[in-house]
Enzyme design. Structure first.
Site, mmCIF file in Angstrom:
data_model
loop_
_atom_site.group_PDB
_atom_site.id
_atom_site.type_symbol
_atom_site.label_atom_id
_atom_site.label_comp_id
_atom_site.label_asym_id
_atom_site.label_seq_id
_atom_site.Cartn_x
_atom_site.Cartn_y
_atom_site.Cartn_z
ATOM 1 N N ASP A 159 -5.787 -6.968 4.452
ATOM 2 C CA ASP A 159 -6.960 -6.522 3.692
ATOM 3 C C ASP A 159 -7.777 -7.731 3.241
ATOM 4 O O ASP A 159 -8.996 -7.770 3.399
ATOM 5 C CB ASP A 159 -6.504 -5.711 2.472
ATOM 6 C CG ASP A 159 -7.676 -5.250 1.632
ATOM 7 O OD1 ASP A 159 -8.640 -4.719 2.218
ATOM 8 O OD2 ASP A 159 -7.636 -5.437 0.409
ATOM 9 N N ASP B 127 -2.121 -18.338 2.845
ATOM 10 C CA ASP B 127 -3.086 -19.252 2.200
ATOM 11 C C ASP B 127 -3.640 -20.240 3.218
ATOM 12 O O ASP B 127 -4.849 -20.502 3.278
ATOM 13 C CB ASP B 127 -2.463 -19.957 0.978
ATOM 14 C CG ASP B 127 -1.067 -20.509 1.226
ATOM 15 O OD1 ASP B 127 -0.487 -20.250 2.309
ATOM 16 O OD2 ASP B 127 -0.541 -21.213 0.338
ATOM 17 N N LYS C 15 4.149 -15.300 4.527
ATOM 18 C CA LYS C 15 4.398 -16.166 3.372
ATOM 19 C C LYS C 15 5.914 -16.348 3.316
ATOM 20 O O LYS C 15 6.570 -15.944 2.348
ATOM 21 C CB LYS C 15 3.829 -15.507 2.099
ATOM 22 C CG LYS C 15 3.804 -16.410 0.880
ATOM 23 C CD LYS C 15 2.735 -17.503 0.914
ATOM 24 C CE LYS C 15 2.895 -18.443 -0.254
ATOM 25 N NZ LYS C 15 1.998 -19.618 -0.202
ATOM 26 N N ASP D 295 -11.743 -9.462 4.860
ATOM 27 C CA ASP D 295 -13.026 -9.636 4.154
ATOM 28 C C ASP D 295 -13.539 -11.059 4.377
ATOM 29 O O ASP D 295 -14.739 -11.266 4.577
ATOM 30 C CB ASP D 295 -12.881 -9.364 2.643
ATOM 31 C CG ASP D 295 -13.209 -7.909 2.290
ATOM 32 O OD1 ASP D 295 -12.979 -7.025 3.137
ATOM 33 O OD2 ASP D 295 -13.689 -7.661 1.163
ATOM 34 N N TYR E 128 0.805 -1.217 0.000
ATOM 35 C CA TYR E 128 0.000 0.000 0.000
ATOM 36 C C TYR E 128 0.845 1.277 0.000
ATOM 37 O O TYR E 128 0.325 2.361 -0.207
ATOM 38 C CB TYR E 128 -0.922 0.022 1.229
ATOM 39 C CG TYR E 128 -2.170 -0.811 1.056
ATOM 40 C CD1 TYR E 128 -2.101 -2.195 0.970
ATOM 41 C CD2 TYR E 128 -3.425 -0.203 0.987
ATOM 42 C CE1 TYR E 128 -3.245 -2.950 0.813
ATOM 43 C CE2 TYR E 128 -4.575 -0.953 0.830
ATOM 44 C CZ TYR E 128 -4.486 -2.325 0.748
ATOM 45 O OH TYR E 128 -5.633 -3.075 0.595
HETATM 46 C C1 IPM Z 1 -10.376 -1.587 3.461
HETATM 47 C C2 IPM Z 1 -10.646 -1.188 2.049
HETATM 48 C C3 IPM Z 1 -9.531 -0.235 1.618
HETATM 49 C C4 IPM Z 1 -8.216 -0.978 1.744
HETATM 50 C C5 IPM Z 1 -9.723 0.349 0.212
HETATM 51 C C6 IPM Z 1 -11.054 1.050 0.064
HETATM 52 C C7 IPM Z 1 -8.598 1.274 -0.160
HETATM 53 O O1 IPM Z 1 -10.738 -2.288 1.225
HETATM 54 O O2 IPM Z 1 -10.407 -0.711 4.354
HETATM 55 O O3 IPM Z 1 -10.158 -2.776 3.711
HETATM 56 O O4 IPM Z 1 -7.840 -1.692 0.805
HETATM 57 O O5 IPM Z 1 -7.576 -0.849 2.778
HETATM 58 MN MN MN Z 2 -10.559 -4.175 2.275
#
Ligand code: IPM
Ligand code: MN
Length: 352
Positions: free
Chosen positions: A247, A223, A190, A251, A138
């Protein structure tokens, strides 16, 4: 008379304003109940302002936001703005400029919430991801050569500094101690392929671990981490990892805890100004319909109170969320809750 906290409100784009309104409703209820006050300052940063002014953030944005004790953010991301402009120009810029070096993302399944994981219960899904938040892929290092030609080259470098990695790892160990559950930190990396970056991570991890003899250590490749999060989430307590892996796995974490509607997060600078946001994004298709689930934002507000030291208020909000989820909502998905966005906010506020 309790303390007064200055809170910067950044509702942002899409459903951001709707969920921030409900977060504020619950915060005000908690302030009344637990005897403290909140002074809000509103910031209009986001896609609409960018489309009007051509500016992602005004020059004094960081300075103005820094005058607050914490920032409460809704969402950044606008369908009429090319992906990357607002995300990098606002969200990532603030994370970096305010040196919010940890992105703290709890993955907790509340009672009565449906998880896609068969046979897993709230006892099994209760961990926290400590995601490094200012470095890695990032950081924006790299570049492009011969763009648009058949010989185009694109390089995107992952930046890992000893300082940046170590402070994040130390935060994870402190957090495991404070959580006082399995007392275990898992490094997610990793090391079998990314032998430069994760060699640094691994050495820093085991060196810091020596300062925490009461905390167990554990390692999993990213993984495999995904696999265990689905198969045996009960093995985890605190997971520490880099920005990109964090990140992705958060999710996945959001899905096993019941979805984006409940997934809260905080961008933390323990020595500075932190920013709390639901992790779900701006959800343009649900905007303005009073259908989005505000619980992720309310959970982020709860994390903010915890971080500000109003522990009782944080516990009060969490219990209120749990009660509303267990007793009222038919689902945590947008449009299927059995209540509208505002009504869910009302329910949590009165439960507080
Ligand atoms: C998160 C989001 C952000 C990230 C995006 C919107 C830049 O996906 O906060 O997880 O990748 O950090
Ligand atoms: Mn995200």
């Amino acid at each position: 008379m309790g303390k007064t906290y200055k809170i910067a409100l950044m509702p942002g784009d899409g459903t951001g304003p709707e969920v921030v309104d409900e977060g504020v409703k619950v915060l005000d209820a908690a302030a009344k109940k637990f005897d403290f006050s909140l002074e809000y300052t509103h910031f209009d940063y986001g896609g609409d302002r960018y489309l009007k002014t051509g500016e992602v953030l005004p020059e004094n944005a960081v300075e103005e936001l820094s005058k607050n004790d914490a920032i409460f953010l809704g969402a950044i991301g606008h369908p009429d703005v090319k992906p990357g402009i607002l995300e990098k120009g606002i969200l990532l810029h603030l994370r970096f400029a305010l040196d919010q070096y940890v992105n703290l993302r709890p993955v907790i399944l509340y009672p009565n919430v449906e998880t896609p994981l068969k046979d897993k219960t709230p006892e099994d899904i209760d961990f926290v991801v400590v995601r490094e938040n200012t470095e890695g892929l990032y950081a924006g290092a790299g570049g492009v050569l011969k763009k648009g030609t058949a010989d185009e080259v694109a390089v995107q470098d992952s930046i890992n500094t000893r300082k940046g990695v170590e402070r994040c790892i130390r935060f994870a160990f402190e957090y495991a101690r404070k959580r006082n559950k399995r007392k275990q930190v898992t490094l997610c990396g990793k090391t079998n392929v990314l032998t430069f970056a994760f060699d640094l991570w691994e050495r820093a991890f085991y060196e810091v671990a020596e300062e925490y003899p009461d905390i167990k250590t554990d390692y999993a490749h990213v993984d495999a981490t995904c696999m265990w999060m689905v198969k045996n989430p009960e093995w985890f307590d605190v997971i520490v990892t880099d920005n990109m892996f964090g990140d992705i796995i958060t999710d996945l974490g959001a899905m096993i805890q019941g979805g984006m509607g409940i997934a809260a997060g905080g961008n933390i600078n323990p020595e500075g100004v932190s920013m709390f946001e639901p992790i779900g994004g701006s959800a343009p298709k649900y905007t303005g319909l009073n259908v989005i689930n505000p619980l992720a934002a309310i959970g982020s507000a709860q994390m903010m109170m915890d971080y500000l030291g109003e522990t009782e208020a944080a516990v009060g909000i969490e219990n209120a969320i749990k009660r509303v989820v267990a007793e009222k909502l038919t689902s945590l998905s947008a449009g299927k809750m059995g209540y509208g966005t505002k009504e869910v906010g009302d329910l949590v506020a009165s439960a507080v």
